[in-house]
Design an enzyme around this catalytic site. Structure first.
Site, PDB file in Angstrom:
ATOM      1  N   LYS A 160       5.677   3.977  16.778  1.00  0.00           N
ATOM      2  CA  LYS A 160       5.618   2.914  15.768  1.00  0.00           C
ATOM      3  C   LYS A 160       6.830   3.041  14.846  1.00  0.00           C
ATOM      4  O   LYS A 160       7.079   4.101  14.282  1.00  0.00           O
ATOM      5  CB  LYS A 160       4.330   3.001  14.950  1.00  0.00           C
ATOM      6  CG  LYS A 160       4.121   1.777  14.049  1.00  0.00           C
ATOM      7  CD  LYS A 160       2.692   1.708  13.540  1.00  0.00           C
ATOM      8  CE  LYS A 160       2.430   0.401  12.807  1.00  0.00           C
ATOM      9  NZ  LYS A 160       1.008   0.264  12.404  1.00  0.00           N
ATOM     10  N   SER A 192       5.728   5.349   8.410  1.00  0.00           N
ATOM     11  CA  SER A 192       5.094   5.011   7.132  1.00  0.00           C
ATOM     12  C   SER A 192       6.025   5.396   5.989  1.00  0.00           C
ATOM     13  O   SER A 192       6.587   6.500   5.975  1.00  0.00           O
ATOM     14  CB  SER A 192       3.768   5.761   6.978  1.00  0.00           C
ATOM     15  OG  SER A 192       3.288   5.639   5.650  1.00  0.00           O
ATOM     16  N   ASN A 212       5.034   6.029   3.028  1.00  0.00           N
ATOM     17  CA  ASN A 212       4.195   6.575   1.969  1.00  0.00           C
ATOM     18  C   ASN A 212       3.955   8.074   2.043  1.00  0.00           C
ATOM     19  O   ASN A 212       3.217   8.624   1.234  1.00  0.00           O
ATOM     20  CB  ASN A 212       2.847   5.843   1.963  1.00  0.00           C
ATOM     21  CG  ASN A 212       3.028   4.350   1.800  1.00  0.00           C
ATOM     22  OD1 ASN A 212       3.819   3.899   0.984  1.00  0.00           O
ATOM     23  ND2 ASN A 212       2.314   3.572   2.603  1.00  0.00           N
ATOM     24  N   THR A 213       4.550   8.737   3.029  1.00  0.00           N
ATOM     25  CA  THR A 213       4.543  10.196   3.089  1.00  0.00           C
ATOM     26  C   THR A 213       5.978  10.654   2.905  1.00  0.00           C
ATOM     27  O   THR A 213       6.853  10.282   3.698  1.00  0.00           O
ATOM     28  CB  THR A 213       3.998  10.701   4.439  1.00  0.00           C
ATOM     29  OG1 THR A 213       2.619  10.315   4.564  1.00  0.00           O
ATOM     30  CG2 THR A 213       4.100  12.213   4.541  1.00  0.00           C
ATOM     31  N   PHE A 260      -1.617   8.355   4.157  1.00  0.00           N
ATOM     32  CA  PHE A 260      -2.377   9.005   5.238  1.00  0.00           C
ATOM     33  C   PHE A 260      -3.654   9.663   4.710  1.00  0.00           C
ATOM     34  O   PHE A 260      -3.976  10.806   5.066  1.00  0.00           O
ATOM     35  CB  PHE A 260      -1.522  10.054   5.971  1.00  0.00           C
ATOM     36  CG  PHE A 260      -0.446   9.498   6.854  1.00  0.00           C
ATOM     37  CD1 PHE A 260      -0.296   8.140   7.067  1.00  0.00           C
ATOM     38  CD2 PHE A 260       0.463  10.354   7.480  1.00  0.00           C
ATOM     39  CE1 PHE A 260       0.710   7.636   7.878  1.00  0.00           C
ATOM     40  CE2 PHE A 260       1.477   9.862   8.303  1.00  0.00           C
ATOM     41  CZ  PHE A 260       1.601   8.509   8.500  1.00  0.00           C
ATOM     42  N   ASN A 293       5.944  -1.409  11.415  1.00  0.00           N
ATOM     43  CA  ASN A 293       5.164  -0.926  10.281  1.00  0.00           C
ATOM     44  C   ASN A 293       5.471  -1.783   9.054  1.00  0.00           C
ATOM     45  O   ASN A 293       6.109  -2.824   9.151  1.00  0.00           O
ATOM     46  CB  ASN A 293       5.496   0.550  10.018  1.00  0.00           C
ATOM     47  CG  ASN A 293       4.308   1.329   9.478  1.00  0.00           C
ATOM     48  OD1 ASN A 293       3.552   0.841   8.648  1.00  0.00           O
ATOM     49  ND2 ASN A 293       4.150   2.553   9.945  1.00  0.00           N
ATOM     50  N   ASN A 304       0.832  -1.201   0.000  1.00  0.00           N
ATOM     51  CA  ASN A 304       0.000   0.000   0.000  1.00  0.00           C
ATOM     52  C   ASN A 304       0.865   1.249   0.000  1.00  0.00           C
ATOM     53  O   ASN A 304       1.960   1.276   0.565  1.00  0.00           O
ATOM     54  CB  ASN A 304      -0.956  -0.010   1.206  1.00  0.00           C
ATOM     55  CG  ASN A 304      -0.403   0.728   2.403  1.00  0.00           C
ATOM     56  OD1 ASN A 304      -0.460   1.949   2.484  1.00  0.00           O
ATOM     57  ND2 ASN A 304       0.159  -0.027   3.344  1.00  0.00           N
TER      58      ASN A 304
END
Length: 337
Positions: A217, A180, A182-183, A120, A246, A116
């Site tokens: 996390k 994450s 993805n940012t 966010f 994560n 994925n």
């Protein structure tokens, strides 16, 4: 029934489409009188030996739903009926944001995995806060907080502070998400100086009232040296513990083939199971017994959960396994434990 009928049908759809379809179905179904009771009766395992007190909170069982599944707290009451001991909402940001362009979630069935790059996507902290005001008594909810994509890392502390302050009356514990993939630039906040500054500020705010547990996390891709620094930072700033781990940016040892393997984003599911357990074991050996560790990554069965508990995890979270195994998964894990 789920694996033989429901999952094959859902897997004909794009993952995000299937997710929203299931959410809409559950929202409608649970409006029928008695459905919540019936689902709870079929899925919950009420055994005193499963409960445990962690961070001053009495958890009815150690299996929780990880952040990302119910980002906006739209379904946490309904999901609790499937036997979870706790549910983590978010990741939430101060302002609503659409996330990354679609498609942004991909299945790897040969690996029982997902990729994925959601970014966010959420409706913002105010919308989430309003839903949490209607939280049923006794349901343990954690709040996973992050920063908006448009916020520079130099100003990240402001975003985390806003989310922390707004959600404080409505959650039992907080999770600071700096891991994450993805940012853009977010994982840079795991470096020692910016992370120490961020966590110190949050904990000062936390201690101004009646403190709530705060966890960090982390990514599974950290080196031993970086994990040592994380332990030092968590200890020095007074956090209760760590969520490990994560999603990973690694693509090693996959059975899947084709372009999907090279899609950008974080990989979750079975391929991250062993690495997340290694991180849990390392953290427990280095940090000792007092640091709280919530283990997540590749948990599909009671055996998977027990491996993480034996490695040193106090609690377990699931996400990808819930998608592949279905709603009966939590009961099976708890009965196995």
């Amino acid at each position: 029934m789920y694996k033989n009928l429901v999952r094959p049908l859902l897997f004909l759809l794009q993952p995000e489409t299937a997710h929203h379809l299931v959410f809409n179905f559950l929202q409608i179904a649970f409006k029928v009188p008695g459905i919540h009771w019936l689902v709870s009766k079929l899925h919950r395992v009420n055994m005193p030996g499963l409960s445990r007190e962690i961070m001053g909170i009495r958890f009815p069982n150690p299996i929780g739903l990880a952040a990302g599944f119910d980002k906006d707290a739209k379904l946490f009451k309904e999901l609790s009926a499937f036997g979870f001991g706790f549910i983590e909402v978010g990741t939430v940001t101060p302002l609503p944001q659409p996330g990354n362009d679609k498609p942004r979630m991909f299945r790897l069935p040969a690996d029982q995995a997902l990729i994925n790059r959601m970014g966010f996507n959420n409706e913002g902290v105010q919308a989430l806060k309003q839903r949490l005001k209607n939280r049923p008594p006794g349901l343990i909810v954690g709040g996973n907080i992050g920063k908006n994509k448009v916020t520079d890392n130099e100003d990240a502390a402001r975003d985390y502070t806003i989310c922390f302050t707004e959600m404080f009356p409505y959650v039992d514990y907080f999770v600071v998400n700096v891991s994450s993939p993805n940012t853009p630039g977010l994982r840079a906040l795991q470096e020692k100086e910016p992370l120490t500054r961020l966590l110190t500020g949050l904990m000062e705010l936390n201690r101004a009232g009646t403190p709530k547990p705060v966890l960090l996390k982390i990514a599974p891709d950290l080196s031993s040296g970086q994990l040592d620094e994380i332990i030092e930072i968590v200890t020095s700033t007074g956090l209760q513990g760590i969520i490990a781990t994560n999603t990973t940016v690694s693509r090693s040892h996959l059975n899947s083939e084709g372009a999907v393997v090279n899609e950008a984003g974080g990989l979750s599911g079975k391929p991250v199971k062993d690495r997340s357990t290694e991180v849990i074991r390392y953290l427990r050996e280095k940090a000792g017994k007092d640091m709280v560790i919530i283990g997540v990554g590749g948990v599909f069965t009671a055996k998977d959960a027990k491996e993480k508990l034996d490695a040193g995890a106090d609690l377990i979270q699931v996400y990808t396994g819930f998608i592949y195994e279905g709603p009966g998964m939590i009961r099976q894990i708890l009965k196995g434990l």
